[in-house]
Design an enzyme around this catalytic site. Structure first.
Site, PDB file in Angstrom:
ATOM      1  N   LYS A  49       3.152  25.105  26.222  1.00  0.00           N
ATOM      2  CA  LYS A  49       3.395  24.903  24.688  1.00  0.00           C
ATOM      3  C   LYS A  49       2.618  25.905  24.002  1.00  0.00           C
ATOM      4  CE  LYS A  49       4.373  21.038  23.231  1.00  0.00           C
ATOM      5  NZ  LYS A  49       4.295  19.596  22.883  1.00  0.00           N
ATOM      6  N   THR A 100      10.951  21.370  17.874  1.00  0.00           N
ATOM      7  CA  THR A 100      10.503  20.912  16.563  1.00  0.00           C
ATOM      8  C   THR A 100      11.427  21.020  15.611  1.00  0.00           C
ATOM      9  OG1 THR A 100       8.303  21.486  17.386  1.00  0.00           O
ATOM     10  CG2 THR A 100       8.373  20.806  15.359  1.00  0.00           C
TER      11      THR A 100
END
Length: 494
Positions: A224, A282
């Site tokens: 990530k 997100t």
């Protein structure tokens, strides 16, 4: 392959929480277009995570599970009980910041943070963003023991909120003790991917891989990217990882908002060139946490990611805690299907300067198959794969034809569920000849594809057994493939 190949090439990752995961719920999300299940270890216990994995694989054992680690991060400690739910600060207020080595509570005079070296690592003039930037302080001076900071943006300081320090490298461990426990747990509970948070360099990836190696685990690592250091070292992180997730939440706190789109685009391009799956995450449909319909801006955000040719887009709160989880997955799937219809944009990427492509037989064969499917009326690209590598390479060229991958292991089938345009199925027959996988492919496609005898297949196969890798590309009509399969079944010598 369900729902007519699920009618999209871009995959959907959906986050599940243990309090709402039932077989019926998983069925609904899967039928809506979910391809991969994500579990966020920051919000679940090991027992709760095990419950999710068990239910998911009870519904369909081919659905892959991704475990998201909490990662090394800076947080304020608990606010002292005397302040109730939080401490009010105004712009201009000054406060000391110290590193905590124990259970130090934060007060109006001193904010403690969970990193003991925080004072050493942060210079005068640095900005510290608390709670995703709701509060901002600036370091005006420092001593050996503490930082003296001034509030640039005031607000309510609550317990254990995250802290970002843009542009400053902090000495954090690659793997926290909690992450280590969850990673070790994952190796025993049929997890396919570890999405490791706050990856800053290849060293962080290698630390996770070392834990997996000691357990002889085939789990793949998704790194990530959430801070400037991760962006600065993106090339070495991509090289060390199976795939990349662009986690725009913390990245959007660390970087100016206007910088994020270009950073996202560059990461996607690098991942495709390196043949690594890439996920955009997100707040993609965040308004659907409480609304049955997305905003136009959110639809455009999802569409932009799909136009960039990402492997997958991700839902977080929308499916974990939101009021409209099924609708969120359905919306994302509809957007993907509609955008992918744009044939002028979605041309195969067969001429790209792909990393090492000229030195890899598998990559060359994959490119040839995709090129053939562009120039000829090929219906499907079909292959067999032991590790998933050939399927991943075909996905990297972003062909318009669906790739049907016959896999030898359940794990290979699952990890290919994250790759663009690939439908992976588990083999049903033995490996007594090099064409055995085509019988599986035809059985499968006959159920859903309404095949014509004149339909062409581009076949990527190997002549040296399942361990020999890809060695040829063949173009053949369905009729000829059926005839050959029948001859083999009858014991005829070819």
């Amino acid at each position: 392959m369900e729902n007519n190949y699920r009618k999209k090439k871009t995959k959907i990752v959906a986050t599940l929480s243990d309090f709402r995961t039932t077989e019926e719920f998983v069925h609904r999300l899967y039928d809506a277009g979910m391809d991969v299940v994500r579990i966020n270890s920051a919000h679940v216990t090991e027992e709760g995570a095990a419950q999710i994995v068990e239910i998911v694989h009870r519904v369909n054992p081919s659905i892959p599970v991704m475990l998201d680690t909490k990662g090394p991060e800076i947080r304020v400690t608990a606010v002292a009980a005397e302040y109730g739910s939080g401490i009010e600060f105004r712009t201009g207020d000054r406060v000391a910041v110290r590193g905590s080595v124990g259970a130090d509570d934060s007060t109006r005079e001193t904010i403690y943070m969970n990193v003991p070296t925080i004072v050493r690592d942060i210079p005068v003039g640095a900005r510290m963003l608390i709670a995703d930037g709701e509060l901002e302080i600036c370091v005006v001076s420092k001593s050996d023991d503490e930082l003296l900071c001034e509030f640039i943006t005031g607000g309510t300081l609550r317990s254990r909120k995250s802290v970002n320090v843009p542009g400053v490298s902090i000495d954090l461990p690659s793997v926290t003790e909690k992450d280590r426990r969850f990673i070790e747990w994952a190796t025993q509970h049929d997890v396919d991917f570890i999405a490791h948070s706050f990856v800053r360099s290849a060293r962080d990836v290698e630390a996770v891989q070392a834990i997996l190696d000691t357990r002889k685990s085939p789990i793949k690592i998704i790194s990530k990217i959430e801070n400037q250091e991760g962006l600065d070292n993106i090339d070495e992180i991509i090289e060390a990882s199976y795939g990349i997730m662009v986690a725009r939440g913390d990245l959007g706190v660390e970087l100016p908002a206007e910088v994020i789109p270009n950073a996202q685009r560059r990461i996607v391009e690098k991942c495709i060139a390196a043949k690594r799956p890439v996920i955009i995450a997100t707040q993609m449909l965040y308004s659907m946490v409480h609304s049955p319909r997305p905003t136009r801006a959110e639809v455009s955000d999802v569409a932009s990611a799909i136009y960039e040719r990402v492997d997958a887009v991700m839902l977080s709160d929308e499916t974990a805690t939101g009021d409209y989880p099924t609708e969120a997955v359905q919306t994302m799937a509809r957007v993907a299907r509609e955008i992918e219809r744009d044939e002028n944009h979605f041309r195969p990427m067969i001429d790209m300067n792909m990393v090492s492509v000229n030195h890899e037989i598998t990559a060359q064969l994959a490119r040839s198959a995709v090129r053939a499917s562009t120039n000829l009326p090929i219906r499907y690209v079909v292959l067999d794969t032991k590790t998933g590598r050939t399927g991943r390479y075909l996905a990297a060229f972003r062909g318009r034809k669906t790739v049907v991958a016959i896999c030898y292991t359940l794990h290979a089938q699952r990890i290919l569920a994250l790759s663009y345009g690939v439908v992976a199925i588990l083999r049903q027959r033995g490996t007594d000849n090099r064409y055995h996988f085509l019988a599986d492919a035809l059985d499968f496609l006959d159920q859903y594809g309404q095949l014509s005898e004149e339909d062409l297949f581009a076949i990527v196969g190997g002549s040296f057994g399942e361990d020999g890798g890809a060695s040829y590309v063949e173009i053949a009509p369905v009729k000829a493939i059926r005839q050959r399969n029948a001859a083999i079944a009858a014991g005829e010598k070819l």
